[in-house]
Design an enzyme around this catalytic site. Structure first.
Site, PDB file in Angstrom:
ATOM      1  N   LYS A 209       1.462   3.729  13.570  1.00 60.30           N
ATOM      2  CA  LYS A 209       1.372   2.328  14.009  1.00 60.30           C
ATOM      3  C   LYS A 209       0.308   2.095  15.073  1.00 60.30           C
ATOM      4  CE  LYS A 209       5.642   0.555  12.171  1.00 60.30           C
ATOM      5  NZ  LYS A 209       7.020   0.090  12.348  1.00 60.30           N
ATOM      6  N   ARG A 243      11.491   6.936   9.804  1.00 54.91           N
ATOM      7  CA  ARG A 243      10.702   6.421   8.674  1.00 54.91           C
ATOM      8  C   ARG A 243       9.259   6.891   8.849  1.00 54.91           C
ATOM      9  NH1 ARG A 243       7.543   2.001   7.301  1.00 54.91           N
ATOM     10  NH2 ARG A 243       7.992   1.043   5.284  1.00 54.91           N
TER      11      ARG A 243
HETATM   12  C1  PT1 Z   1      10.064  -0.198  10.479  1.00 50.37           C
HETATM   13  C2  PT1 Z   1       9.237  -0.648   9.409  1.00 50.37           C
HETATM   14  C3  PT1 Z   1       9.894  -1.046   8.208  1.00 50.37           C
HETATM   15  N1  PT1 Z   1       7.884  -0.725   9.501  1.00 50.37           N
HETATM   16  C4  PT1 Z   1      11.975  -0.538   9.150  1.00 50.37           C
HETATM   17  N2  PT1 Z   1      11.256  -0.983   8.102  1.00 50.37           N
HETATM   18  C5  PT1 Z   1       7.175  -1.205   8.463  1.00 50.37           C
HETATM   19  N3  PT1 Z   1      13.339  -0.483   9.050  1.00 50.37           N
HETATM   20  C6  PT1 Z   1       7.817  -1.601   7.288  1.00 50.37           C
HETATM   21  C7  PT1 Z   1       1.342  -1.579  13.456  1.00 50.37           C
HETATM   22  O1  PT1 Z   1       1.575  -1.923  14.618  1.00 50.37           O
HETATM   23  O2  PT1 Z   1       9.551   0.172  11.634  1.00 50.37           O
HETATM   24  N4  PT1 Z   1      11.396  -0.164  10.329  1.00 50.37           N
HETATM   25  N5  PT1 Z   1       9.147  -1.508   7.167  1.00 50.37           N
HETATM   26  C8  PT1 Z   1       5.671  -1.306   8.590  1.00 50.37           C
HETATM   27  N6  PT1 Z   1       5.313  -2.355   9.501  1.00 50.37           N
HETATM   28  C9  PT1 Z   1       4.310  -2.223  10.452  1.00 50.37           C
HETATM   29  C10 PT1 Z   1       4.436  -2.813  11.708  1.00 50.37           C
HETATM   30  C11 PT1 Z   1       3.204  -1.440  10.182  1.00 50.37           C
HETATM   31  C12 PT1 Z   1       3.479  -2.615  12.684  1.00 50.37           C
HETATM   32  C13 PT1 Z   1       2.228  -1.250  11.134  1.00 50.37           C
HETATM   33  C14 PT1 Z   1       2.368  -1.808  12.401  1.00 50.37           C
HETATM   34  O3  PT1 Z   1       0.315  -0.974  13.145  1.00 50.37           O
END
Ligand code: PT1
Length: 266
Positions: A209, A243
């Site tokens: 992230k 995850r």
């Molecule tokens: C998560 C999650 C998810 N993240 C759960 N499901 C994502 N339960 C998708 C960035 O800052 O943490 N928990 N499903 C992916 N989402 C992101 C959010 C991807 C922020 C990248 C960032 O780079």
């Protein structure tokens, strides 16, 4: 929990599972098989990108991406299939096709989602997000991020109970990167034990992230070492499920923590 993205605009795979504009089911299945071989107990399948700035997807398009893969993995692999969705129709149909868990970054807030999840009988991960993916990173703001995330999750647990989803079916997730500054994310990680006090298993997603990019100046393909550190820190502070995009490396990193904890004199 290994991530299998079926979106052409996934933040980390950028649609590597696509061929000729369509999801390559065989490739996606191979990805899932590899993750199981590497130690994943759960594979998380998503058809909507929820990274910062992502565009919304139509319900039909999301279902067309996800359902064939759920069906294929259910037929060929012995693994819990988690479906990363906020869409009640997809929750219902995925449960029919063999999904074993629902993962909703909107914590069942869409109309009909509580009822669909309840009827599925499946475990559900409730995640905290401030705002919506398209705009969530424009000036996230909290008085006390840990307290507000904990209060929100506790409220959703109560809403679930009223809708017929027992506590025993729930996991909670602070939603790293979902409407949070680097500081908010770090506070949530440091104070994960406060969220653990809610008494439900915690799921965390920190893999690759942008907080890592912001703190260390690393591009996406250089974020594995920091992702592993974050995974171990989260487990040390009470996370039950991690995850990740990198199952083999994460399983090794967490295994070293577990070995340390379980060490006996010899
Ligand atoms: C998560 C999650 C998810 N993240 C759960 N499901 C994502 N339960 C998708 C960035 O800052 O943490 N928990 N499903 C992916 N989402 C992101 C959010 C991807 C922020 C990248 C960032 O780079």
């Amino acid at each position: 929990m290994g991530v299998v993205n079926t979106t052409p605009d996934s933040f980390s795979d950028g649609g590597t599972l696509y061929r000729g504009g369509r999801l390559d089911l065989g490739q996606a299945l191979s990805r899932a098989v590899a993750m199981v071989d590497q130690g994943a107990a759960i594979v998380d399948i998503g058809g909507e990108s929820t990274r910062p700035g992502a565009r919304a997807v139509s319900a039909g398009e999301e279902m067309d991406r996800v359902l064939p893969l759920v069906e294929r993995i259910a037929a060929e692999l012995d693994v819990v299939i988690s479906v990363d969705t906020s869409n009640p129709d997809l929750m219902r149909e995925a449960a029919q096709l063999g999904a074993g868990m629902l993962n909703d970054v909107r914590a069942l807030s869409r109309p009909g989602a509580l009822a669909a999840a309840a009827a599925s009988g499946l475990p559900v991960c409730l995640m905290h997000m401030q705002g919506e993916p398209g705009t969530m990173q424009s000036e996230p703001s909290y008085q006390d991020v840990v307290r507000e995330v904990a209060d929100f999750l506790q409220q959703r647990v109560a809403d679930c109970a009223r809708a017929g989803i027992a506590r025993e079916r729930l996991l909670l997730d602070p939603g790293f990167g979902f409407g949070k500054t680097v500081g908010h994310n770090l506070q949530l990680l440091r104070d994960l034990p406060t969220l653990a006090e809610l008494g439900l298993p915690l799921l965390v997603g920190l893999s690759r992230k942008s907080l890592i990019g912001k703190l260390l100046g690393r591009e996406l393909d250089q974020r594995l070492p920091a992702s592993l550190a974050l995974a171990v820190l989260a487990v040390e502070r009470g996370a039950a499920v991690v995850r990740t995009h990198d199952v083999a490396a994460t399983a090794d990193a967490v295994a070293m923590y577990v070995a340390m904890e379980d060490a006996v004199e010899q």
